[in-house]
Write an enzyme that holds these catalytic residues in place. Structure first.
Site, PDB file in Angstrom:
ATOM      1  N   LYS A 191       0.754  -1.301   0.021  1.00 32.38           N
ATOM      2  CA  LYS A 191      -0.188  -0.193   0.123  1.00 32.38           C
ATOM      3  C   LYS A 191       1.050   0.971  -0.116  1.00 32.38           C
ATOM      4  O   LYS A 191       1.821   1.431   0.991  1.00 32.38           O
ATOM      5  CB  LYS A 191      -0.513   0.193   1.277  1.00 32.38           C
ATOM      6  CG  LYS A 191      -1.877   0.780   1.593  1.00 32.38           C
ATOM      7  CD  LYS A 191      -3.045   0.893   2.320  1.00 32.38           C
ATOM      8  CE  LYS A 191      -3.896   1.762   2.177  1.00 32.38           C
ATOM      9  NZ  LYS A 191      -4.526   1.524   3.855  1.00 32.38           N
ATOM     10  N   SER A 263      -9.338   1.297   3.096  1.00 34.91           N
ATOM     11  CA  SER A 263      -8.740   1.975   2.029  1.00 34.91           C
ATOM     12  C   SER A 263      -7.281   1.402   1.375  1.00 34.91           C
ATOM     13  O   SER A 263      -6.918   1.879   0.528  1.00 34.91           O
ATOM     14  CB  SER A 263      -7.959   4.066   2.885  1.00 34.91           C
ATOM     15  OG  SER A 263      -6.938   2.919   4.031  1.00 34.91           O
ATOM     16  N   SER A 287     -10.165  -1.011   6.769  1.00 30.05           N
ATOM     17  CA  SER A 287      -9.510  -1.050   5.259  1.00 30.05           C
ATOM     18  C   SER A 287      -8.598  -1.841   5.353  1.00 30.05           C
ATOM     19  O   SER A 287      -8.646  -1.926   4.021  1.00 30.05           O
ATOM     20  CB  SER A 287      -8.497  -0.036   5.117  1.00 30.05           C
ATOM     21  OG  SER A 287      -9.296   1.744   6.223  1.00 30.05           O
TER      22      SER A 287
END
Length: 555
Positions: A191, A263, A287
């Site tokens: 990420k 996310s 997330s």
């Protein structure tokens, strides 16, 4: 600016004032201002009491200005650390050997598409037996990332030069008999809120899209030390919320008209589409769980204090957690085994053992479930109940439990306050208007609103959080793992606040073809047991082996 608005802004004299702070600091604090201000907080001090406070509040405000002159980059942590450990809790003192089954008779598939969905043990067996080189495997995944990454909008940066360099090194080491373990030579992605030397770390947000941080985050460093090959930085919703980032909106490979949620949007989408064997995500409030559901992946959110966040963007110092997104619970265990534990930089990390082994007797685990949550009518209930039935037929006795009865949703203010502090400079500079999302539930407004939460109320919320931690300890006294619906329950909020680990796994499909998931929650530092139970479920069902096809269609 009308008088009422001016007074409202001045209400924040007991904490930061926002973008107007410098101008307003010139105004003298009056009783009238404070009378207006206290209405925001539900207080009722009389005029005499407020008058006595004005001089001290004036001093405070001048102090805010001096403090703001101190440079505070995002990586500077507060001098307070959340402690998830309740009174009376103890983790095992012994550290057992990590053990999963090594596969011996793995062959390269006739259809190369199948290679994209091989498990970590399968890929490790191919590399160890020299049926494929790390360079070949890395090139294979890079090609898939180039082909499908733009369609899914799941990649911010391909680290191709670094990846091929690391792959060549892995091949030399494996050839020389210096095999490091199952991650050696296997590509992965992270990420894009994890720092990587020589590559941009964008945090998914336009104000930071050209940002370079000259270091590797601890998680990245540990995976590379295990022989892993970093091939891509993956998208995240801007500043770790949602699936909308400065370059677009990350899509679910099951339906390109739908977002991958967030996310950890790119991490889940890339793994689900077979663009990577595994990726690293983060969770503050869903997330990892949410994109794993939208993309049909397996996600592990570890205990708070398990994995170092050194080199990761901070959103909420007391709630941020880092974990793997994979296609199976066993793969998640393998990756987690490489990244957990103290590094001397993130002082919130505990030195607790991770005793995952293929010798765990799952049928001896004491397993609970949130009975009332499963009994209410909700979408995907049929798949959830079917999952419970699978476990019952496997000999798992499910014991009904309930979560503590506290106002947990109100404690979400924690993220507003800590996020406002983490992005204080962004807000006061006005650069928050560069963020793509500007609606009332987006970060710019959340950060501004967070500045109007009094420090006293934030501290009181954390005291209620302490009660929550202690009450959860009592609820789980006789439980090793419990099961919850992934959504529509207070469980997601509760366990992110208490720091409990969870494993989210696919359970089938909705009528529209999108995946569904269920969640296994362990005791604090009980990832091993939660993963073992999740693995049993996956061994008995085919859902984790299903592949999306929507992203393969020609546009």
């Amino acid at each position: 600016m009308n008088h009422k608005l001016k007074l409202t802004l001045l209400a924040a004299t007991c904490f930061s004032l926002g973008a107007y702070a410098t101008k307003l600091a010139e105004d003298k604090i009056t009783v009238q201002m404070l009378q207006q201000a206290q209405q925001l907080f539900g207080l009722n001090f009389n005029a005499s009491q407020l008058d006595s406070a004005t001089s001290e509040l004036q001093d405070f405000r001048e102090g805010y200005e001096r403090i703001r002159k101190v440079e505070l980059p995002n990586n500077v942590t507060p001098a307070i650390t959340f402690n998830p450990i309740p009174v009376g809790f103890k983790w095992p003192s012994d550290k057992d050997a990590f053990k999963v089954d090594e596969l011996k008779k793995v062959k390269l598939p006739a259809n190369k598409e199948d290679l994209a969905y091989y498990s970590i043990p399968q890929l490790a067996a191919l590399l160890k037996s020299k049926q494929i080189t790390s360079v070949e495997l890395t090139t294979f995944y890079l090609d898939r990332l180039k082909q499908y990454g733009p369609k899914l909008e799941c990649v911010t940066t391909l680290t191709e030069e670094l990846a091929l360099q690391q792959a060549r090194k892995a091949d030399k080491e494996i050839k020389a008999g210096k095999y490091k373990g199952m991650l050696h030579g296997i590509p992965f992605g992270v990420k894009d809120l994890l720092a990587t030397r020589n590559y941009n770390t964008t945090w998914g947000a336009a104000p930071y899209k050209d940002q370079q941080i000259d270091m590797d985050a601890t998680v990245v460093e540990r995976l590379q030390n295990a022989g892993g090959v970093l091939v891509a930085k993956l998208t995240l919703g801007e500043l770790a919320m949602g699936d909308v980032w400065y370059g677009g909106k990350t899509k679910s490979p099951w339906d390109l008209s739908r977002g991958s949620s967030g996310s950890s949007a790119g991490s889940a989408a890339a793994v689900a589409a077979g663009l990577l064997p595994y990726a690293i995500g983060t969770e503050t409030l869903g997330s990892i769980v949410s994109p794993s559901t939208a993309c049909g992946t397996t996600g592990l959110r570890p205990t708070f204090g398990r994995v170092s966040r050194y080199g990761a963007m901070a959103l909420s110092w007391s709630m941020d957690k880092i974990g793997p997104i994979t296609r199976s619970a066993e793969d998640a265990a393998i990756v987690f085994n490489a990244i957990y534990g103290p590094d001397g930089n993130d002082l919130s990390v505990y030195d607790a053992p991770f005793n995952y082994s293929n010798k765990i007797d799952v049928k001896k685990l004491r397993v609970g479930y949130l009975k009332k949550d499963f009994e209410r009518k909700y979408a995907f209930q049929e798949n959830d109940l079917a999952a419970l039935e699978v476990l019952k037929k496997a000999g798992i006795e499910l014991v009904p439990i309930e979560l503590p009865d506290l106002p947990v949703n109100d404690l979400i203010m924690t993220i507003s306050v800590e996020g406002a502090a983490a992005f204080d400079e962004l807000t006061r500079s006005g650069r928050d208007n560069e963020l793509k999302q500007q609606h009332k539930n987006a970060w710019p407004n959340i950060f501004r609103s967070g500045r109007f939460i009094p420090a006293v109320e934030y501290i009181q919320a954390q005291r209620v959080r302490t009660l929550l931690v202690q009450q959860m300890h009592g609820k789980l006294k006789d439980i090793d793992v419990y099961i919850s619906p992934s959504f529509g329950s207070s469980n997601l909020v509760v366990t992110n606040l208490t720091g409990h680990p969870c494993v989210v796994v696919p359970t089938g499909s909705q009528k529209n073809g999108m995946p569904t998931t269920i969640t296994f929650i362990g005791k604090l530092f009980g990832e091993a047991e939660a993963l073992a139970l999740a693995k049993l479920y996956q061994d008995l069902t085919p859902h984790d082996e299903k592949r999306p096809t929507a992203f393969l269609a020609k546009q």
